[in-house]
Design a protein around this motif. Structure first.
Motif, short mmCIF file in Angstrom:
data_model
loop_
_atom_site.label_atom_id
_atom_site.label_comp_id
_atom_site.label_asym_id
_atom_site.label_seq_id
_atom_site.Cartn_x
_atom_site.Cartn_y
_atom_site.Cartn_z
N MET A 1 0.85 -1.20 0.00
CA MET A 1 0.00 0.00 0.00
C MET A 1 0.88 1.24 0.00
O MET A 1 1.78 1.36 0.83
N CYS B 1 1.36 3.49 3.33
CA CYS B 1 1.46 2.76 4.60
C CYS B 1 2.89 2.83 5.14
O CYS B 1 3.84 2.44 4.45
N PHE C 1 4.50 1.03 7.38
CA PHE C 1 5.24 -0.22 7.50
C PHE C 1 5.51 -0.85 6.13
O PHE C 1 6.52 -1.56 5.97
N CYS C 2 4.68 -0.60 5.12
CA CYS C 2 5.05 -1.02 3.76
C CYS C 2 6.33 -0.30 3.33
O CYS C 2 7.23 -0.90 2.73
N HIS D 1 1.06 -6.20 2.52
CA HIS D 1 0.18 -5.41 3.39
C HIS D 1 -1.02 -6.24 3.86
O HIS D 1 -1.82 -6.70 3.05
N HIS E 1 -0.95 -1.87 9.62
CA HIS E 1 -0.25 -2.92 8.86
C HIS E 1 0.12 -3.94 9.93
O HIS E 1 0.79 -3.59 10.91
ZN ZN Z 1 1.35 -1.74 4.76
#
Ligand code: ZN
Ligand code: AMP
Length: 112
Positions: free
Chosen positions: A1, A4, A6-7, A46, A96
């Motif tokens: 994503m 995002c 954490f992506c 994700h 996430h």
């Molecule tokens: Zn993510």
């Protein structure tokens, strides 16, 4: 994503202090540690939270637990807590999927 956090961390777009990485998951130290050892393990793909785990993505979740068992052993941790917050009332702030691994101090029960 695309938007995002954490992506972006898993993709190396945002720097982090890496603990472990493989094709499926990424582990890194929490920026605001709540224990002497506090790292997060995330799938590279994700997934919003535990609430979105189903038969199609369960293998990566199982893999993450093998990684937690391996990395904690390598770090010499014999007692630790694995936590995942689901939804805002439970304290989820990044949507996430991530598992907190906390160790190095007495951890109270029940958690607050
Ligand atoms: Zn993510
Ligand atoms: P939660 O509140 O359960 O969703 O957990 C999110 C965690 O991500 C918190 O413990 C934050 O301290 C941590 N966090 C947020 N941004 C970063 C970052 N850039 N690097 C490492 N950890 C982060």
């Amino acid at each position: 994503m695309s938007d995002c956090l954490f992506c972006k961390i898993a993709g190396g777009e945002i720097p982090s202090n890496k603990v472990y990485e493989d094709d499926l998951c990424y582990a890194f130290y929490d920026i605001d540690p709540q224990a002497p050892t506090h790292f997060l393990v995330i799938p590279k793909a994700h997934i919003p939270s535990v609430a979105a785990v189903d038969a199609s993505n369960a293998p990566v979740v199982a893999h993450i637990f093998t990684v937690i068992a391996k990395v904690t052993k390598e770090l010499g941790l014999t007692s630790y807590r694995v936590v995942s917050n689901i939804g805002e009332q439970a304290g989820q702030s990044v949507f996430h999927l991530h598992f907190h691994v906390l160790a190095g101090r007495d951890l109270t029960w029940p958690p607050g």
